[in-house]
Design an enzyme around this catalytic site. Structure first.
Site, PDB file in Angstrom:
ATOM      1  N   HIS B 124      25.591 -37.366  -6.609  1.00 19.12           N
ATOM      2  CA  HIS B 124      24.821 -38.556  -7.153  1.00 19.12           C
ATOM      3  C   HIS B 124      23.673 -38.961  -6.390  1.00 19.12           C
ATOM      4  CE1 HIS B 124      27.809 -39.102 -10.249  1.00 19.12           C
ATOM      5  NE2 HIS B 124      28.828 -39.194  -9.629  1.00 19.12           N
ATOM      6  N   ASP B 163      32.013 -31.459 -11.997  1.00 20.34           N
ATOM      7  CA  ASP B 163      32.455 -32.593 -11.894  1.00 20.34           C
ATOM      8  C   ASP B 163      32.614 -33.382 -12.930  1.00 20.34           C
ATOM      9  OD1 ASP B 163      33.034 -34.740  -9.126  1.00 20.34           O
ATOM     10  OD2 ASP B 163      32.465 -35.586 -10.976  1.00 20.34           O
ATOM     11  N   HIS B 165      31.911 -36.521 -13.477  1.00 17.31           N
ATOM     12  CA  HIS B 165      30.724 -37.398 -13.860  1.00 17.31           C
ATOM     13  C   HIS B 165      29.588 -36.590 -13.802  1.00 17.31           C
ATOM     14  CE1 HIS B 165      34.094 -39.335 -11.538  1.00 17.31           C
ATOM     15  NE2 HIS B 165      33.513 -40.560 -12.438  1.00 17.31           N
ATOM     16  N   ASP B 252      37.775 -33.973 -10.790  1.00 18.75           N
ATOM     17  CA  ASP B 252      38.251 -35.016 -11.344  1.00 18.75           C
ATOM     18  C   ASP B 252      38.361 -34.865 -12.822  1.00 18.75           C
ATOM     19  OD1 ASP B 252      35.524 -34.920 -11.302  1.00 18.75           O
ATOM     20  OD2 ASP B 252      35.148 -36.700 -10.698  1.00 18.75           O
TER      21      ASP B 252
END
Lengths: 587, 447
Positions: B124, B163, B165, B252
């Protein structure tokens, strides 16, 4: 006084040692009988006491380094072991276990915190046990993944096994073999212990009786591969640890021999040092870190079985006094094959041409560094080599005398050999110093191993000492060769022990598998409490010894948050009594 | 260090088909805060699981010590107006260093593949770093990649981000780079942080099609993920032909993850990794630290090593989790068609930039959730026909005044490079805070 016994393949050596000075009072050598180690042990002990005229009652401890366990495994002289493995999720055990009709994989599992995530199937357990019994299993190994964190499943299976196999069948649980995490190695270690139970029990019974008959009243200790000893009682529970004690006895022996009387040389303090042992075929390098023998990260491998048995860390190079010397396309090569004993020692080689290459020892003869056998033969071989078109041209540059040329060639071989050792030591340091670390602190405070000197043993050591010193740019000590070094080393071995503690306050459980300790703990259990429990476990196990303070290798505490939001701690401690000599001021 | 008889110690049938180097750096002494998902214990159980499996005894699998990254590595990727010393801590250098070590194992260390199991994560973290976002401070994959490019001359690289996200940071760092293909598979941004990663985000105007977003509906399971990997990611990788494939391996998407809503299993992850076939994997997120990470990481490691992972079944696995709904599969099939079409012809689909006097311009507001900072950005890319273009980013937060970040890309043309130099001189004249990065010469300055 301390007594040491080293049962080798050919000879059984015994030494009687003064416990204060480390001086050898008496030693004897008796042949090792094939198939039975006890007669050799008895003979050497009996002669030792007789020849030294020592009072058997003044011997404070007898320490035995024996190949018994190893030989039993290598020759298959062991009990058939049935294995119950509970792997749970992960790598298929069939991939690492040899084809074995007595190996059973069962349902039932524990997770990485030791929580039971799948209950064993009683029917499957019963059926497996019945079939193992029918197939002739005489000992059992029961190993569950993550059992060091919780022995519950292993114990419940052991209880079932007792019902079917009775009280006399040895049953080894994975939990009891080591606190280290490594399921395949724990399986192999438990298997070795189960396999050796009977032979070890017989041996200790006989040894105990024989030593009493000789008037010895002292405790009997057994040497382990980690260069420490443990009591015969412990050896009965953990016979596998006695395998591979030969090199350990040797290392302790050198340490004892190299002790200069009354000096405080930095060579013998806590410095990091190399132990270089050059034999005929190979050169073995071990390390002392801060004065303590460096141990392999995992453990000993015995006849293809990787175990959790703590053992010395060593590396070998195919280079020794008997390494074959050759010239190829103007370059010299040393080994890796062995040519045999030096030409100078070989009665067959009287008539040139020689039927095989000269050896490193011949080169040392040519250089007058050594005088082994008929050095004339060595010189003769080199005279022939310089006439070979493959001989490096540099050898002939500016010198007409063939003797000078031979010496120049021998010098090239020697330089090549020393360079190999030097390169290997650099490689070893690189390997050890690039071990993984897991915390920011370790990464920032990076303690590296830095040997300050080397101990050099083996037949060529005396001759090569000064040369090796120049090559390594480190002080090199070559203690005199001694026929009783291993027995001396065994006599002076200190008890060793390594133990891991796991505590999980959310599960309310603490275990120290290496001492077979388990207890329930409260939510307020802290690292200090764990440290105290560990110290207590050491103190209780070593009541009769005086090993001093256990070292803490690491003590870690993790804040843990359950998915449900409960907070707790996971604690891990590893402590040890490290190896060394019983003498004061060592290690 | 292995034991004294390394050859014997390794059992026969157990062998890695691809040699795999692991850099495991669990940072046991660091956390954002004691109860934060990104905390000390995050890799504790994974480490125990790997040890208990005897993983490091397997021939072909080795464990390596991480190097520390240094400030030069960070400034090769990021601009940091508050100053790196205020944002970057030792753990970030260690984590980026672990990724670098993993990359070097493949390019110079004799390993076929490598995996950095490290924390804290980084995907991020954007080109400009004003603070922490989504548990990340600096972009560890980008820091690794730029170091590898400098050291080994690697050019065409694909990053496949698995991931849950959207890796908005990695997307941002490489938004204008036509040599870096960034593909992200993630839970639809309408249902999860950071709320981006839609199919129409395809890269900057001069790097169209080098960013591919594959948003998947909540509760997508193994079937859906595998379909997306085999039918979308694989053909794109085959067509693009990267020299190196990096996997940002966030764990995740697992059915047990507490902060996401997907249904991937450990074996599903492993099959996905087998299909992507990355050279280097770098751990990103994954916060089901007991129920998922030990199993997913083990399965992924076995997949990377080319070994059987069929027995890595999580204790909490239930067969009814396996199904992906028909609607979900229909959606992914439609997504495949549209994604492959746009990848082949990125065309003039809107890129979110407007054109102004030879510059592509966009304005952005960026939120740093870890530190609660709002950033305002004005980004200008020189519309160059010969190179990826000079990039100028003006940035400010409610804590700081405007500063300008000048980025001359690795393959910049002389015109773009001199325009960048000129912009730096202008900033100096106007006493405007500036940061300057010239990737061609590996020079990073600030004033």
């Amino acid at each position: 006084m301390l007594a040491g016994l080293d049962v080798g393949g050919t000879f059984t050596d015994a030494a009687l040692v003064d416990g204060k000075s480390g001086r050898c009072i008496a030693w004897v050598k008796a042949p090792t009988r094939t198939g039975a180690v006890l007669p050799g042990i008895l003979e050497s002990l009996e002669r030792l006491l007789r020849e030294s005229r020592a009072d058997a009652r003044t011997v404070k401890r007898l320490t035995v380094s024996s190949t018994l366990g190893l030989n039993a495994l290598l020759t298959g002289n062991t009990r058939p072991v049935g294995v119950l493995a509970l792997p749970g999720p992960g790598i298929d055990p069939a991939l690492f276990w040899p084809r074995d009709p007595l190996f059973r994989v069962l349902p039932g599992a524990q997770d990485h915190r030791g929580r039971v995530t799948a209950a064993p199937d009683p029917k499957a357990v019963g059926a497996a046990l019945e079939s193992l019994k029918k197939l002739g299993a005489k000992a059992l190994a029961i190993v569950c993944k993550f059992s060091p964190k919780n022995p519950e499943l292993e114990k419940s299976l052991a209880a079932e096994a007792r019902k079917i196999f009775g009280a006399d069948t040895p049953i080894v649980l994975g939990f009891e073999t080591s606190g280290s995490l490594n399921f395949p190695r724990r399986l192999h270690t438990a298997w070795c212990n189960a396999a050796l139970c009977a032979v070890s029990r017989d041996f200790h019974r006989d040894l105990e009786k024989a030593s009493r008959d000789l008037g010895l009243t002292c405790p009997i200790h057994i040497l382990k591969a980690d260069a420490g000893s443990f009591s015969a009682t412990e050896a009965l529970r953990d016979p596998a640890s006695t395998m591979g004690s030969g090199p350990a006895a040797g290392l302790l022996g050198i340490l004892a021999m190299a002790r200069p009387s009354g000096t405080d040389s930095p060579l013998f303090g806590a410095a990091d040092k190399y132990m270089i042992d050059m034999g005929g075929t190979s050169t073995d390098i071990a390390l002392l870190a801060a004065g303590q023998p460096l141990l392999a990260r995992e453990g000993l491998t015995v006849s293809g079985r990787p175990t959790l048995i703590r053992t010395l860390w060593t590396r070998s190079i195919a280079l020794g006094g008997d390494s074959a010397l050759r010239c190829k396309n103007g370059e010299v090569s040393i080994g890796p094959d062995r040519s045999g004993p030096a030409l100078s020692l070989d009665p067959e080689q009287k008539d040139a041409p020689f039927s095989r290459p000269a050896t490193l020892t011949d080169a040392l003869n040519v250089l007058d560094i050594a005088r082994v056998g008929d050095t004339h033969l060595s010189r003769h071989a080199f005279m022939r080599m310089i006439d070979d078109p493959a001989c490096p041209p540099a050898v002939k540059n500016g010198q007409a005398d063939p003797e000078d040329q031979s010496r120049a060639l021998a010098r090239l071989f020697l330089a090549g050999a020393l360079r190999r050792i030097k390169e290997k030591t650099s490689e070893i340091l690189e390997e050890i110093n690039s071990q993984p670390v897991y915390t920011i602190r370790e990464l920032l405070v990076d303690k590296k191993l830095e040997p300050e000197c080397a101990m050099f043993i083996g037949a060529p050591a005396g001759a090569l000492r000064a040369e090796l010193e120049k090559a390594l740019v480190l002080p090199v000590v070559a203690p005199e060769e001694s026929p009783f070094a291993n027995a001396l080393g065994a006599a002076l071995a200190r008890p060793t022990k390594a133990a891991e503690l796991y505590a999980d306050t959310l599960l309310g459980r603490m275990t120290i598998p290496d001492f077979r300790v388990e207890k329930n703990i409260g939510s307020d259990y802290r690292l200090e409490d764990a440290g105290r429990d560990m110290s207590r476990a050491f103190a209780e196990a070593f009541r009769d010894e005086e090993p001093g303070q256990a070292q803490t290798v690491f003590a870690e505490s993790f804040a843990v948050l359950d998915p449900s939001g409960r907070r707790g701690r996971i604690l891990r401690i590893r402590s040890q009594y490290a190896a060394g000599l019983v003498l004061k001021g060592e290690g | 260090m292995s034991d004294s008889q390394p050859a014997d110690a390794k059992s026969g049938a157990l062998k890695a088909a691809h040699s795999l180097g692991l850099v495991i750096f669990p940072a046991f002494d660091w956390a954002i805060s004691p109860t934060h998902p990104e905390r000390e214990e995050r890799l504790l159980y994974t480490q125990d699981q790997l040890r208990e499996e005897g993983l490091f005894d397997i021939p072909g699998i080795s464990e390596h010590r991480p190097d520390m990254a240094d400030m030069a590595d960070i400034s090769r990727v990021h601009f940091c107006p508050p100053g790196f010393e205020r944002i970057v801590e030792a753990p970030h250098l260690a984590s980026a260093g672990s990724a670098i070590s993993a990359g070097r194992l493949v390019l110079a260390g004799g390993c076929d593949k490598s995996f950095a199991l490290t924390r804290p994560p980084g995907h991020h973290a954007m080109k400009v770093v004003q603070g922490g976002r989504g548990f990340c401070a600096v972009n560890i994959e980008a820091i690794m990649l730029e170091r590898l490019r400098g050291e080994f001359g690697v050019r065409r690289v694909a990053i496949v981000d698995t991931d849950c996200h959207h890796g908005d940071g990695s997307q941002d760092v490489y938004w204008h780079d036509p040599d870096t293909l960034y593909i992200s598979l993630h839970q639809d941004g309408r249902t999860l942080y950071p709320g981006s990663g839609f199919p129409n985000e395809l890269g900057g105007p001069l790097a169209r099609g080098a960013t591919i977003n594959i948003p998947l509906p909540p509760r997508t399971g193994d079937e859906g993920f595998l379909y997306a990997t085999e039918e979308i990611v694989r053909p794109i990788l085959d067509a693009w032909k990267p020299d190196l494939v990096i996997n940002s391996a966030g764990q995740d998407n697992h059915f047990s993850d507490p902060i996401t809503d997907m249904r991937l299993s450990a074996r599903g992850y492993a099959e996905m990794v087998r299909c992507i076939n990355p050279d280097v994997a770098v751990l990103e997120g994954g916060y089901s630290i007991q129920g998922a990470l030990p199993y997913v990481n083990l399965a992924v490691i076995l997949a990377l090593a080319g070994m059987d992972f069929s027995r890595v079944v999580e204790p909490a696995w239930r067969d009814d989790l396996a199904a992906t709904s028909t609607e979900c599969m229909d959606y992914i099939r439609r997504l495949r068609d549209s994604t492959l079409t746009t990848f082949e012809r990125p065309g003039n689909a809107a890129s979110g930039h407007r054109f102004e006097n030879g510059w592509f311009v966009r304005e952005r507001d960026i939120y740093y959730d870890t530190d609660g900072i709002h950033e305002q950005q004005n980004e200008r890319l020189r519309a160059c026909e010969n190179c990826p273009g000079l990039l100028l980013i003006r940035t400010r937060t409610h804590y700081s005044d405007w500063s300008v970040c000048i980025h001359i890309p690795r393959s910049a043309c002389p015109d773009c490079a001199s325009a960048g130099e000129e912009r730096k001189r202008e900033a100096e004249r106007k006493r405007e805070p500036w940061e300057f990065s010239d990737q061609r010469r590996d020079i990073y300055l600030r004033g």
